[in-house]
Design a protein around this motif. Structure first.
Motif, mmCIF file in Angstrom:
data_model
loop_
_atom_site.group_PDB
_atom_site.id
_atom_site.type_symbol
_atom_site.label_atom_id
_atom_site.label_comp_id
_atom_site.label_asym_id
_atom_site.label_seq_id
_atom_site.Cartn_x
_atom_site.Cartn_y
_atom_site.Cartn_z
ATOM 1 N N ALA A 21 4.144 -7.882 0.175
ATOM 2 C CA ALA A 21 3.562 -9.130 0.659
ATOM 3 C C ALA A 21 3.607 -10.219 -0.416
ATOM 4 N N PHE A 22 3.679 -9.840 -1.681
ATOM 5 C CA PHE A 22 3.751 -10.812 -2.769
ATOM 6 C C PHE A 22 5.190 -11.225 -3.079
ATOM 7 N N GLN A 23 6.143 -10.400 -2.688
ATOM 8 C CA GLN A 23 7.535 -10.659 -3.046
ATOM 9 C C GLN A 23 8.386 -11.065 -1.852
ATOM 10 N N GLY A 24 8.130 -10.466 -0.688
ATOM 11 C CA GLY A 24 9.003 -10.660 0.456
ATOM 12 C C GLY A 24 10.327 -9.958 0.217
ATOM 13 N N GLY A 25 11.300 -10.239 1.068
ATOM 14 C CA GLY A 25 12.631 -9.670 0.891
ATOM 15 C C GLY A 25 13.019 -8.734 2.015
ATOM 16 N N PRO B 222 -2.179 -8.349 -8.843
ATOM 17 C CA PRO B 222 -0.828 -8.028 -8.367
ATOM 18 C C PRO B 222 0.264 -8.851 -9.033
ATOM 19 N N ALA B 223 -0.101 -10.028 -9.582
ATOM 20 C CA ALA B 223 0.892 -10.884 -10.233
ATOM 21 C C ALA B 223 0.924 -10.698 -11.745
ATOM 22 N N GLY B 224 0.080 -9.822 -12.288
ATOM 23 C CA GLY B 224 0.067 -9.606 -13.726
ATOM 24 C C GLY B 224 -1.345 -9.581 -14.287
ATOM 25 N N ARG C 109 -5.594 -15.554 -6.267
ATOM 26 C CA ARG C 109 -4.944 -14.357 -6.801
ATOM 27 C C ARG C 109 -4.752 -13.282 -5.729
ATOM 28 N N GLY C 110 -5.047 -13.630 -4.470
ATOM 29 C CA GLY C 110 -4.829 -12.696 -3.373
ATOM 30 C C GLY C 110 -3.430 -12.833 -2.814
#
Length: 311
Positions: free
Chosen positions: A139-143, A240-242, A263-264
């Protein structure tokens, strides 16, 4: 809720062909039809065999039912296992159909949005629905991600077998749990050249080791030391992003929530990440640690039960 063994109700083996199932149903339906039967509880028995036949005569319902395996016995307390129908086409759940209104709770828990096939079938291909599970990180990256669906198919002997179908699906960044992805023309084939239906994929997340999900928001149980909670501190926290640095306010208690805005899960607006503080006590497994606790007990004279009116 009790498990229903539909094969046992129709008095057939799990390997029975479609013709064998139909023959068994007709025989039992004549025997227990409430208008003519003198058998005890004929009406209830008639409804049970009708429900069993509705499932076992339909390749999709039968294939989904067979996924539960043979480890359940009739009458045994039953709850559908988590994600039992993930990857199945179509998925369970949804509203009752009019035909299924008199069916059991067991039936509705598994086949809520299945409907009977009959004269209402249209020339255009049916829409199919499937539940798929992905990692939260997607969900944070897609693809593009490969998704395997299990499709029921009737073989030459009239038995239902599973066929796998591999699809490469574009998962949009910021997708939420419960959202649907529509794949146009990927549903059932149309009749006599009519257009095919669509395939709708319902998104679910695999359980995550750290985060709980609610909509676009995430929460994390965040351990802190007693002195960090009491005096305040700057500590590092995962997202999730670091990794980010977080300030723990002085006088914090277990259960206090710290909000990390944006940050969600990404979106417009993005969700938030909530750190739920959990004050963790060091073990008193050495003489030195025990002396520290004894000093605290003596010098702080702290009574956590004072508000309860007890000492």
């Amino acid at each position: 809720m009790e498990f229903k063994d539909y094969y046992k109700l129709l008095e057939v083996d799990r390997t029975a062909t479609a013709d064998e199932i139909k023959s068994a149903y007709r025989k039992l339906a004549r025997k227990y039809h409430p208008d003519v039967s003198k058998e005890p509880q004929a009406e209830a028995r008639f409804k049970e065999i009708g429900e069993a036949y509705d499932v076992l005569q339909d390749p999709k319902k039968r294939a989904a039912y067979d996924q539960l395996g043979e480890r359940w016995r009739a009458g045994q307390e039953f709850t559908p296992p988590p994600e039992w129908d993930a990857g199945s086409e179509p998925a369970s759940g949804g509203a009752y159909t009019e035909d299924a209104a008199d069916y059991s709770e067991f039936f509705s828990s598994l086949f809520g949005n299945f409907s009977r096939r009959g004269a209402s079938a249209r020339a255009q291909g049916e829409d199919h629905h499937a539940k798929i599970s992905i990692d939260l990180e997607v969900a944070f990256q897609g693809g593009t991600h490969a998704v395997t669906l299990r499709l029921p198919q009737v073989d030459a002997q009239g038995r239902v077998v599973q066929r796998e179908r591999l699809l490469n699906v574009q998962i949009p960044k910021g997708i939420r749990e419960g959202q649907h992805i529509r794949l146009a023309g990927q549903g059932a084939t149309g009749i006599q050249g009519a257009s095919p239906g669509d395939l709708y994929l319902e998104i679910h997340f695999h359980p995550h080791a750290l985060y709980q999900v609610q909509g676009r928001d995430l929460s994390l149980s965040f351990p802190v030391a007693p002195w960090e909670a009491a005096l305040g501190a700057a500590v590092k926290a995962p997202t999730p992003a670091g990794v980010v640095e977080v300030k723990i306010p002085p006088g914090s208690q277990s259960g206090r929530k710290l909000r990390l805005k944006g940050r969600g899960i990404p979106g417009e607006p993005a969700g938030d990440l909530y750190l739920v503080l959990d004050v963790v006590l060091p073990k008193a497994d050495t003489e030195q640690a025990q002396q520290v606790y004894q000093t605290m007990a003596r010098e702080l004279a702290f009574n956590p039960r004072q508000a309860l009116g007890v000492s």
